[in-house]
Design a protein around this motif. Structure first.
Motif, PDB file in Angstrom:
ATOM      1  N   UNK A  68     -41.145  10.174  -6.704  1.00 14.84           N
ATOM      2  CA  UNK A  68     -41.488  11.183  -7.707  1.00 14.84           C
ATOM      3  C   UNK A  68     -41.444  10.543  -9.094  1.00 14.84           C
ATOM      4  N   UNK A  69     -42.611  10.512  -9.737  1.00 15.43           N
ATOM      5  CA  UNK A  69     -42.794   9.838 -11.018  1.00 15.43           C
ATOM      6  C   UNK A  69     -42.936  10.858 -12.143  1.00 15.43           C
ATOM      7  N   UNK A  70     -42.522  10.471 -13.347  1.00 12.15           N
ATOM      8  CA  UNK A  70     -42.668  11.345 -14.519  1.00 12.15           C
ATOM      9  C   UNK A  70     -43.083  10.515 -15.722  1.00 12.15           C
ATOM     10  N   UNK A  71     -43.863  11.121 -16.591  1.00 13.07           N
ATOM     11  CA  UNK A  71     -44.229  10.483 -17.851  1.00 13.07           C
ATOM     12  C   UNK A  71     -42.960  10.276 -18.670  1.00 13.07           C
ATOM     13  N   UNK A  72     -42.651   9.029 -18.973  1.00 14.05           N
ATOM     14  CA  UNK A  72     -41.376   8.715 -19.615  1.00 14.05           C
ATOM     15  C   UNK A  72     -41.275   9.303 -21.014  1.00 14.05           C
ATOM     16  N   UNK A  73     -42.395   9.314 -21.730  1.00  9.82           N
ATOM     17  CA  UNK A  73     -42.367   9.871 -23.093  1.00  9.82           C
ATOM     18  C   UNK A  73     -42.024  11.355 -23.065  1.00  9.82           C
ATOM     19  N   UNK A  74     -42.596  12.095 -22.098  1.00 12.54           N
ATOM     20  CA  UNK A  74     -42.287  13.525 -21.999  1.00 12.54           C
ATOM     21  C   UNK A  74     -40.799  13.719 -21.719  1.00 12.54           C
ATOM     22  N   UNK A  75     -40.264  12.927 -20.795  1.00 14.39           N
ATOM     23  CA  UNK A  75     -38.844  13.055 -20.469  1.00 14.39           C
ATOM     24  C   UNK A  75     -37.967  12.737 -21.677  1.00 14.39           C
ATOM     25  N   UNK A  76     -38.267  11.625 -22.365  1.00 16.05           N
ATOM     26  CA  UNK A  76     -37.436  11.213 -23.493  1.00 16.05           C
ATOM     27  C   UNK A  76     -37.571  12.132 -24.699  1.00 16.05           C
ATOM     28  N   UNK A  77     -38.657  12.907 -24.746  1.00 17.53           N
ATOM     29  CA  UNK A  77     -38.857  13.819 -25.885  1.00 17.53           C
ATOM     30  C   UNK A  77     -37.922  15.028 -25.840  1.00 17.53           C
ATOM     31  N   UNK A  78     -37.285  15.252 -24.706  1.00 14.53           N
ATOM     32  CA  UNK A  78     -36.423  16.420 -24.547  1.00 14.53           C
ATOM     33  C   UNK A  78     -35.018  16.138 -25.071  1.00 14.53           C
ATOM     34  N   UNK A  79     -34.348  17.161 -25.555  1.00 12.76           N
ATOM     35  CA  UNK A  79     -32.932  16.983 -25.908  1.00 12.76           C
ATOM     36  C   UNK A  79     -32.108  16.738 -24.646  1.00 12.76           C
ATOM     37  N   UNK A  80     -30.913  16.198 -24.833  1.00 12.76           N
ATOM     38  CA  UNK A  80     -30.109  15.782 -23.685  1.00 12.76           C
ATOM     39  C   UNK A  80     -29.795  16.928 -22.727  1.00 12.76           C
ATOM     40  N   UNK A  81     -29.590  18.130 -23.240  1.00 15.85           N
ATOM     41  CA  UNK A  81     -29.248  19.235 -22.341  1.00 15.85           C
ATOM     42  C   UNK A  81     -30.414  19.570 -21.417  1.00 15.85           C
ATOM     43  N   UNK A  82     -31.639  19.443 -21.916  1.00 17.49           N
ATOM     44  CA  UNK A  82     -32.802  19.707 -21.068  1.00 17.49           C
ATOM     45  C   UNK A  82     -33.104  18.526 -20.140  1.00 17.49           C
ATOM     46  N   UNK A  83     -32.835  17.298 -20.617  1.00 18.52           N
ATOM     47  CA  UNK A  83     -32.965  16.143 -19.722  1.00 18.52           C
ATOM     48  C   UNK A  83     -32.062  16.317 -18.499  1.00 18.52           C
ATOM     49  N   UNK A  84     -30.837  16.772 -18.744  1.00 15.67           N
ATOM     50  CA  UNK A  84     -29.897  16.971 -17.641  1.00 15.67           C
ATOM     51  C   UNK A  84     -30.449  17.989 -16.644  1.00 15.67           C
ATOM     52  N   UNK A  85     -31.055  19.033 -17.149  1.00 18.16           N
ATOM     53  CA  UNK A  85     -31.626  20.056 -16.269  1.00 18.16           C
ATOM     54  C   UNK A  85     -32.761  19.473 -15.439  1.00 18.16           C
ATOM     55  N   UNK A  86     -33.603  18.664 -16.062  1.00 20.67           N
ATOM     56  CA  UNK A  86     -34.712  18.037 -15.335  1.00 20.67           C
ATOM     57  C   UNK A  86     -34.181  17.093 -14.260  1.00 20.67           C
ATOM     58  N   UNK A  99     -35.570  24.413 -12.672  1.00 20.56           N
ATOM     59  CA  UNK A  99     -35.731  23.981 -14.054  1.00 20.56           C
ATOM     60  C   UNK A  99     -36.021  25.170 -14.972  1.00 20.56           C
ATOM     61  N   UNK A 100     -36.880  26.062 -14.540  1.00 27.12           N
ATOM     62  CA  UNK A 100     -37.217  27.209 -15.390  1.00 27.12           C
ATOM     63  C   UNK A 100     -36.024  28.140 -15.578  1.00 27.12           C
ATOM     64  N   UNK A 101     -35.267  28.371 -14.516  1.00 28.99           N
ATOM     65  CA  UNK A 101     -34.128  29.282 -14.634  1.00 28.99           C
ATOM     66  C   UNK A 101     -32.960  28.628 -15.364  1.00 28.99           C
ATOM     67  N   UNK A 102     -32.662  27.365 -15.037  1.00 31.40           N
ATOM     68  CA  UNK A 102     -31.525  26.695 -15.679  1.00 31.40           C
ATOM     69  C   UNK A 102     -31.762  26.464 -17.161  1.00 31.40           C
ATOM     70  N   UNK A 103     -33.027  26.312 -17.557  1.00 32.74           N
ATOM     71  CA  UNK A 103     -33.333  26.111 -18.983  1.00 32.74           C
ATOM     72  C   UNK A 103     -33.544  27.430 -19.716  1.00 32.74           C
ATOM     73  N   UNK A 104     -33.378  28.523 -18.986  1.00 33.04           N
ATOM     74  CA  UNK A 104     -33.581  29.859 -19.576  1.00 33.04           C
ATOM     75  C   UNK A 104     -34.970  29.989 -20.195  1.00 33.04           C
TER      76      UNK A 104
END
Length: 352
Positions: free
Chosen positions: A245-263, A52-57
């Motif tokens: 593996x669970x994630x806070x949905x608000x944090x995930x949805x707060x990201x733009x689509x390109x970063x969501x894809x990376x996650x 995630x860190x490398x793909x998101x630069x």
């Protein structure tokens, strides 16, 4: 004069690079696992963080908290996901059953036959269906990102005798978690379920409070249970040890689509790492168990079918006692049937 200027220039450049990196990191993901650095969960998180860190630069940073730094139990950690104090958390099905009881579907015995079937099922739409149900039940706060593995397969182990068929389980005191389904399974096989906290299990074997457990070999050897008398392991493979593996949905949805894809892709990488890690680690664990005098028994197909038949009342219990149990059971068994067709079809073509 130049000797002074050069360090000043270097310091200025380093400050500028640090400032740019700090500005570039738009999101920070706080991820926790109640395990240690020798665990498959940690392996998965390292792969996730690196990807995630490398793909998101550098736009996404991942902070890891291994152990109980942020929370210590399933319900507490999932509450942290819901309120946003934790962004990512891994639970077993037992650890999440108090909030999402239907995830105990992963503990239903003898439904998935091997790694290929389990990996096919958990990589497909069944996980997405569970995600939708969990989102609805948590008011869109807790998002299931993927299901990996934590420890391989659950097998029965005990301090008393070799177990070759269900009748050999009769009367054994088997340690379980507090969740209902594992206790129902143990009772169906004629043994006595005994809930014991994990940290107390070694001493419980020594004192005879319990005489057996249902664990993966890496957990058995990692906790040195043979030193407490656990000398018999039956490779019945009654349940794939799913890791949710669970994630806070608000944090995930707060990201733009390109970063969501990376996650999302990062969780795929994590899933694949946790699928692979137990396979490698179990090789040495099994060798060490046998070298220490342990008895390792592989049931015949007929014996394994007898275990499945004896455990079958647990399926009806699940459908009758878990809200939405019949719906989830049907989705799970349909996914398994599809996986078997896919895997067996491919296997048949490979051996032509």
């Amino acid at each position: 004069m130049m000797k002074i200027i050069k360090p000043l220039i270097l310091a200025t450049l380093l400050l500028a690079v640090t400032s740019v990196a700090a500005q570039a990191q738009d999101y920070t993901i706080r991820a926790t696992a109640n395990s240690n650095e020798n665990d498959e969960d940690y392996d998965g998180l390292i792969v996730f963080k690196n990807y995630v860190e490398s793909a998101s630069n550098g736009a996404i940073g991942v902070e890891l908290f291994i152990g109980t730094q942020l929370c210590s139990k399933g319900a507490e950690c999932l509450q942290g996901i819901a309120d946003g104090s934790i962004d990512v958390y891994i639970s077993t099905s037992g650890g999440a059953a108090g909030i999402f009881p239907y995830v105990q579907i992963l503990d239903l015995p003898y439904l998935m036959s091997d790694d290929r079937i389990a990996e096919h099922v958990l990589s497909g739409d069944f996980t997405r269906e569970l995600r939708e149900i969990a989102l609805e039940d948590s008011d869109d706060k807790i998002r299931l990102m993927t299901i990996g593995n934590t420890g391989g397969w659950r097998n029965f182990a005990n301090t008393k005798r070799r177990v070759q068929n269900p009748e050999d389980m009769s009367g054994l005191k088997i340690r379980t978690v507090v969740a209902d389904l594992p206790q129902e399974l143990v009772k169906a096989l004629g043994a006595s379920p005994t809930p014991i906290p994990w940290p107390e299990l070694f001493t419980s074997f020594q004192t005879g409070v319990v005489e057996g457990s249902k664990n993966g070999i890496t957990d058995i050897m990692g906790m040195k249970f043979p030193d407490a008398g656990l000398q018999y392991v039956t490779l019945d493979g009654h349940a794939y040890m799913g890791a949710l593996w669970w994630m806070n949905n608000e944090k995930f949805l707060s990201m733009p689509d390109d970063l969501k894809k990376i996650v999302v892709d990062g969780f795929y990488q994590l899933q694949q790492a946790t699928f692979a890690s137990p396979k490698r680690k179990s090789i040495q664990a099994y060798a060490d168990f046998v070298a220490g005098g342990g008895d390792l028994y592989v049931p015949t197909p007929e014996e394994k079918e007898a275990f499945k038949e004896a455990a079958s009342p647990v399926y009806d219990w699940f459908k009758s006692n878990i809200d939405g149990g019949e719906e989830v059971f049907d989705a799970f068994t349909s996914a398994i049937a599809e996986a078997e067709d896919n895997v067996n079809g491919g296997r048949d073509r490979d051996i032509e």
